[in-house]
Design a protein around this motif. Structure first.
Motif, PDB file in Angstrom:
ATOM      1  N   ARG A 113       0.858  -1.189   0.000  1.00  0.00           N
ATOM      2  CA  ARG A 113       0.000   0.000   0.000  1.00  0.00           C
ATOM      3  C   ARG A 113       0.888   1.230   0.000  1.00  0.00           C
ATOM      4  O   ARG A 113       1.815   1.323   0.802  1.00  0.00           O
ATOM      5  N   VAL A 114       0.580   2.165  -0.886  1.00  0.00           N
ATOM      6  CA  VAL A 114       1.295   3.434  -0.923  1.00  0.00           C
ATOM      7  C   VAL A 114       0.278   4.534  -0.618  1.00  0.00           C
ATOM      8  O   VAL A 114      -0.717   4.686  -1.327  1.00  0.00           O
ATOM      9  N   TYR A 115       0.540   5.258   0.451  1.00  0.00           N
ATOM     10  CA  TYR A 115      -0.302   6.377   0.874  1.00  0.00           C
ATOM     11  C   TYR A 115       0.386   7.658   0.436  1.00  0.00           C
ATOM     12  O   TYR A 115       1.571   7.845   0.688  1.00  0.00           O
ATOM     13  N   SER A 116      -0.366   8.555  -0.220  1.00  0.00           N
ATOM     14  CA  SER A 116       0.238   9.787  -0.714  1.00  0.00           C
ATOM     15  C   SER A 116      -0.851  10.786  -1.077  1.00  0.00           C
ATOM     16  O   SER A 116      -1.932  10.382  -1.534  1.00  0.00           O
ATOM     17  N   PRO A 117      -0.553  12.086  -0.933  1.00  0.00           N
ATOM     18  CA  PRO A 117      -1.510  13.087  -1.398  1.00  0.00           C
ATOM     19  C   PRO A 117      -1.488  13.233  -2.922  1.00  0.00           C
ATOM     20  O   PRO A 117      -2.322  13.929  -3.486  1.00  0.00           O
ATOM     21  N   HIS A 118      -0.547  12.558  -3.592  1.00  0.00           N
ATOM     22  CA  HIS A 118      -0.355  12.709  -5.042  1.00  0.00           C
ATOM     23  C   HIS A 118      -0.933  11.552  -5.850  1.00  0.00           C
ATOM     24  O   HIS A 118      -0.601  11.414  -7.034  1.00  0.00           O
ATOM     25  N   VAL A 119      -1.776  10.708  -5.223  1.00  0.00           N
ATOM     26  CA  VAL A 119      -2.341   9.563  -5.947  1.00  0.00           C
ATOM     27  C   VAL A 119      -3.858   9.542  -5.809  1.00  0.00           C
ATOM     28  O   VAL A 119      -4.419  10.146  -4.900  1.00  0.00           O
ATOM     29  N   LEU A 120      -4.499   8.835  -6.712  1.00  0.00           N
ATOM     30  CA  LEU A 120      -5.920   8.531  -6.604  1.00  0.00           C
ATOM     31  C   LEU A 120      -6.065   7.180  -5.941  1.00  0.00           C
ATOM     32  O   LEU A 120      -5.151   6.344  -6.003  1.00  0.00           O
ATOM     33  N   ASN A 121      -7.194   6.897  -5.324  1.00  0.00           N
ATOM     34  CA  ASN A 121      -7.448   5.578  -4.766  1.00  0.00           C
ATOM     35  C   ASN A 121      -7.600   4.589  -5.922  1.00  0.00           C
ATOM     36  O   ASN A 121      -8.507   4.717  -6.741  1.00  0.00           O
ATOM     37  N   LEU A 122      -6.661   3.655  -5.982  1.00  0.00           N
ATOM     38  CA  LEU A 122      -6.622   2.734  -7.118  1.00  0.00           C
ATOM     39  C   LEU A 122      -5.797   1.509  -6.734  1.00  0.00           C
ATOM     40  O   LEU A 122      -4.802   1.628  -6.030  1.00  0.00           O
ATOM     41  N   THR A 123      -6.223   0.339  -7.196  1.00  0.00           N
ATOM     42  CA  THR A 123      -5.452  -0.886  -7.004  1.00  0.00           C
ATOM     43  C   THR A 123      -4.929  -1.348  -8.357  1.00  0.00           C
ATOM     44  O   THR A 123      -5.680  -1.437  -9.323  1.00  0.00           O
ATOM     45  N   LEU A 124      -3.627  -1.623  -8.408  1.00  0.00           N
ATOM     46  CA  LEU A 124      -2.962  -2.084  -9.623  1.00  0.00           C
ATOM     47  C   LEU A 124      -2.284  -3.415  -9.343  1.00  0.00           C
ATOM     48  O   LEU A 124      -1.944  -3.704  -8.197  1.00  0.00           O
ATOM     49  N   VAL A 125      -2.052  -4.186 -10.385  1.00  0.00           N
ATOM     50  CA  VAL A 125      -1.324  -5.441 -10.241  1.00  0.00           C
ATOM     51  C   VAL A 125      -0.186  -5.446 -11.250  1.00  0.00           C
ATOM     52  O   VAL A 125      -0.412  -5.296 -12.453  1.00  0.00           O
ATOM     53  N   ASP A 126       1.047  -5.574 -10.742  1.00  0.00           N
ATOM     54  CA  ASP A 126       2.230  -5.679 -11.601  1.00  0.00           C
ATOM     55  C   ASP A 126       2.565  -7.161 -11.714  1.00  0.00           C
ATOM     56  O   ASP A 126       2.750  -7.836 -10.702  1.00  0.00           O
ATOM     57  N   LEU A 127       2.612  -7.666 -12.935  1.00  0.00           N
ATOM     58  CA  LEU A 127       2.865  -9.091 -13.178  1.00  0.00           C
ATOM     59  C   LEU A 127       4.206  -9.282 -13.878  1.00  0.00           C
ATOM     60  O   LEU A 127       4.715  -8.365 -14.514  1.00  0.00           O
ATOM     61  N   PRO A 128       4.753 -10.492 -13.797  1.00  0.00           N
ATOM     62  CA  PRO A 128       5.968 -10.777 -14.568  1.00  0.00           C
ATOM     63  C   PRO A 128       5.710 -10.575 -16.053  1.00  0.00           C
ATOM     64  O   PRO A 128       4.612 -10.841 -16.543  1.00  0.00           O
ATOM     65  N   GLY A 129       6.721 -10.098 -16.763  1.00  0.00           N
ATOM     66  CA  GLY A 129       6.613  -9.950 -18.210  1.00  0.00           C
ATOM     67  C   GLY A 129       6.662 -11.311 -18.889  1.00  0.00           C
ATOM     68  O   GLY A 129       7.216 -12.276 -18.360  1.00  0.00           O
ATOM     69  N   MET A 130       6.068 -11.387 -20.062  1.00  0.00           N
ATOM     70  CA  MET A 130       6.020 -12.654 -20.789  1.00  0.00           C
ATOM     71  C   MET A 130       7.405 -13.022 -21.296  1.00  0.00           C
ATOM     72  O   MET A 130       8.120 -12.195 -21.843  1.00  0.00           O
ATOM     73  N   THR A 131       7.781 -14.265 -21.076  1.00  0.00           N
ATOM     74  CA  THR A 131       9.044 -14.796 -21.578  1.00  0.00           C
ATOM     75  C   THR A 131       8.803 -16.216 -22.068  1.00  0.00           C
ATOM     76  O   THR A 131       7.943 -16.912 -21.541  1.00  0.00           O
ATOM     77  N   LYS A 132       9.547 -16.632 -23.056  1.00  0.00           N
ATOM     78  CA  LYS A 132       9.389 -17.977 -23.606  1.00  0.00           C
ATOM     79  C   LYS A 132      10.574 -18.873 -23.301  1.00  0.00           C
ATOM     80  O   LYS A 132      10.444 -20.082 -23.312  1.00  0.00           O
ATOM     81  N   VAL A 133      11.723 -18.264 -23.043  1.00  0.00           N
ATOM     82  CA  VAL A 133      12.939 -19.042 -22.829  1.00  0.00           C
ATOM     83  C   VAL A 133      13.327 -18.951 -21.353  1.00  0.00           C
ATOM     84  O   VAL A 133      13.656 -17.882 -20.855  1.00  0.00           O
ATOM     85  N   PRO A 134      13.267 -20.080 -20.624  1.00  0.00           N
ATOM     86  CA  PRO A 134      13.613 -20.045 -19.202  1.00  0.00           C
ATOM     87  C   PRO A 134      15.109 -19.805 -18.988  1.00  0.00           C
ATOM     88  O   PRO A 134      15.942 -20.263 -19.761  1.00  0.00           O
ATOM     89  N   VAL A 135      15.419 -19.056 -17.922  1.00  0.00           N
ATOM     90  CA  VAL A 135      16.805 -18.840 -17.507  1.00  0.00           C
ATOM     91  C   VAL A 135      16.894 -19.120 -16.015  1.00  0.00           C
ATOM     92  O   VAL A 135      15.905 -19.062 -15.293  1.00  0.00           O
ATOM     93  N   GLY A 136      18.094 -19.405 -15.541  1.00  0.00           N
ATOM     94  CA  GLY A 136      18.292 -19.643 -14.117  1.00  0.00           C
ATOM     95  C   GLY A 136      17.419 -20.776 -13.603  1.00  0.00           C
ATOM     96  O   GLY A 136      17.356 -21.852 -14.190  1.00  0.00           O
ATOM     97  N   ASP A 137      16.706 -20.510 -12.509  1.00  0.00           N
ATOM     98  CA  ASP A 137      15.832 -21.517 -11.887  1.00  0.00           C
ATOM     99  C   ASP A 137      14.416 -21.492 -12.430  1.00  0.00           C
ATOM    100  O   ASP A 137      13.509 -22.062 -11.822  1.00  0.00           O
ATOM    101  N   GLN A 138      14.197 -20.856 -13.550  1.00  0.00           N
ATOM    102  CA  GLN A 138      12.841 -20.767 -14.087  1.00  0.00           C
ATOM    103  C   GLN A 138      12.410 -22.121 -14.642  1.00  0.00           C
ATOM    104  O   GLN A 138      13.205 -22.845 -15.230  1.00  0.00           O
ATOM    105  N   PRO A 139      11.124 -22.440 -14.458  1.00  0.00           N
ATOM    106  CA  PRO A 139      10.613 -23.730 -14.958  1.00  0.00           C
ATOM    107  C   PRO A 139      10.547 -23.738 -16.480  1.00  0.00           C
ATOM    108  O   PRO A 139      10.456 -22.684 -17.119  1.00  0.00           O
ATOM    109  N   SER A 140      10.584 -24.935 -17.051  1.00  0.00           N
ATOM    110  CA  SER A 140      10.562 -25.056 -18.515  1.00  0.00           C
ATOM    111  C   SER A 140       9.249 -24.538 -19.103  1.00  0.00           C
ATOM    112  O   SER A 140       9.206 -24.122 -20.257  1.00  0.00           O
ATOM    113  N   ASP A 141       8.181 -24.529 -18.298  1.00  0.00           N
ATOM    114  CA  ASP A 141       6.883 -24.042 -18.783  1.00  0.00           C
ATOM    115  C   ASP A 141       6.597 -22.614 -18.299  1.00  0.00           C
ATOM    116  O   ASP A 141       5.440 -22.233 -18.101  1.00  0.00           O
ATOM    117  N   ILE A 142       7.631 -21.798 -18.135  1.00  0.00           N
ATOM    118  CA  ILE A 142       7.458 -20.447 -17.585  1.00  0.00           C
ATOM    119  C   ILE A 142       6.464 -19.616 -18.387  1.00  0.00           C
ATOM    120  O   ILE A 142       5.674 -18.867 -17.810  1.00  0.00           O
TER     121      ILE A 142
END
Length: 155
Positions: A113-142
Motif C-alpha cells: 500500500r502506498v499512501y500519498s496526497p499525489h495519488v488517486l485511490n486505485l489498485t494495480l497489479v504488476d505481473l511478470p513480463g512474458m518470456t518464452k525461454v527459461p533462464v536460471g531456476d525458471q521452470p521449462s513451462d514459464i
C-alpha cells in the motif's frame, strides 16, 4: 489435472487482493492491470529495475490518497516505509525469499500500500513480463505459468 492445481494456486491472487482491500478504512476499486513503460518514470519510482525478468511475483499495489506519504507491506505489519529506496529493497528481498536469487517465479503475491496526497485511490497489479525461454531456476513451462497468472488476475 496438473494445470488445474496450478490454476487453483493463481486464483489466490484475487482472494488475496480482496483481503487487502478490506483492511483499514479506505476501500479501493479492484481489478486494474497495468503494463508499465520505461518512459513512465516518477521521482518516487520504487519498482525494481533491471534486465531480463525483474517482476517475478505479482505485486498488488494499492494507491491510497492520504495527506502523508508512506508505504506499508502486508508482510511487515505495522512498519511504515518513508524511504522509497527501502520499499524497492523490500520488494526485492520478499521476491527472493520465495523465489530464490536465480530468476525463479511464484504466483504468491506481494501486497503493498502506498499512501500519498499525489495519488488517486486505485489498485494495480504488476505481473511478470512474458518470456518464452527459461533462464536460471525458471521452470521449462514459464511462458504458460506467467500466462496463467495473467488470466487469473484478469478473470
Amino acid at each position: 489435472a496438473k494445470t488445474r492445481g496450478k490454476l487453483a494456486q493463481y486464483k489466490g491472487i484475487r482472494a488475496h487482493e480482496d483481503q487487502v482491500n478490506t483492511i483499514g478504512q479506505t476501500r479501493t476499486k479492484q481489478g486494474g492491470v497495468v503494463i508499465e513503460s520505461e518512459e513512465a518514470g516518477h521521482e518516487e519510482d520504487f519498482l525494481p529495475r533491471g534486465s531480463g525478468i525483474v517482476t517475478r511475483r505479482p505485486l498488488v499495489l494499492q494507491l491510497i490518497n492520504c495527506p502523508t506519504e508512506y508505504a506499508e507491506f502486508l508482510q511487515c505489519k505495522g512498519k511504515k516505509f518513508t524511504d522509497f529506496d527501502e520499499v524497492r529493497q523490500e520488494i526485492e528481498a520478499e521476491t527472493d525469499r520465495l523465489t530464490g536469487q536465480n530468476k525463479g517465479i511464484s504466483p504468491v503475491p506481494i501486497s503493498l500500500r502506498v499512501y500519498s496526497p499525489h495519488v488517486l485511490n486505485l489498485t494495480l497489479v504488476d505481473l511478470p513480463g512474458m518470456t518464452k525461454v527459461p533462464v536460471g531456476d525458471q521452470p521449462s513451462d514459464i511462458e504458460f505459468q506467467i500466462r496463467d497468472m495473467f488470466y487469473a488476475v484478469c478473470d
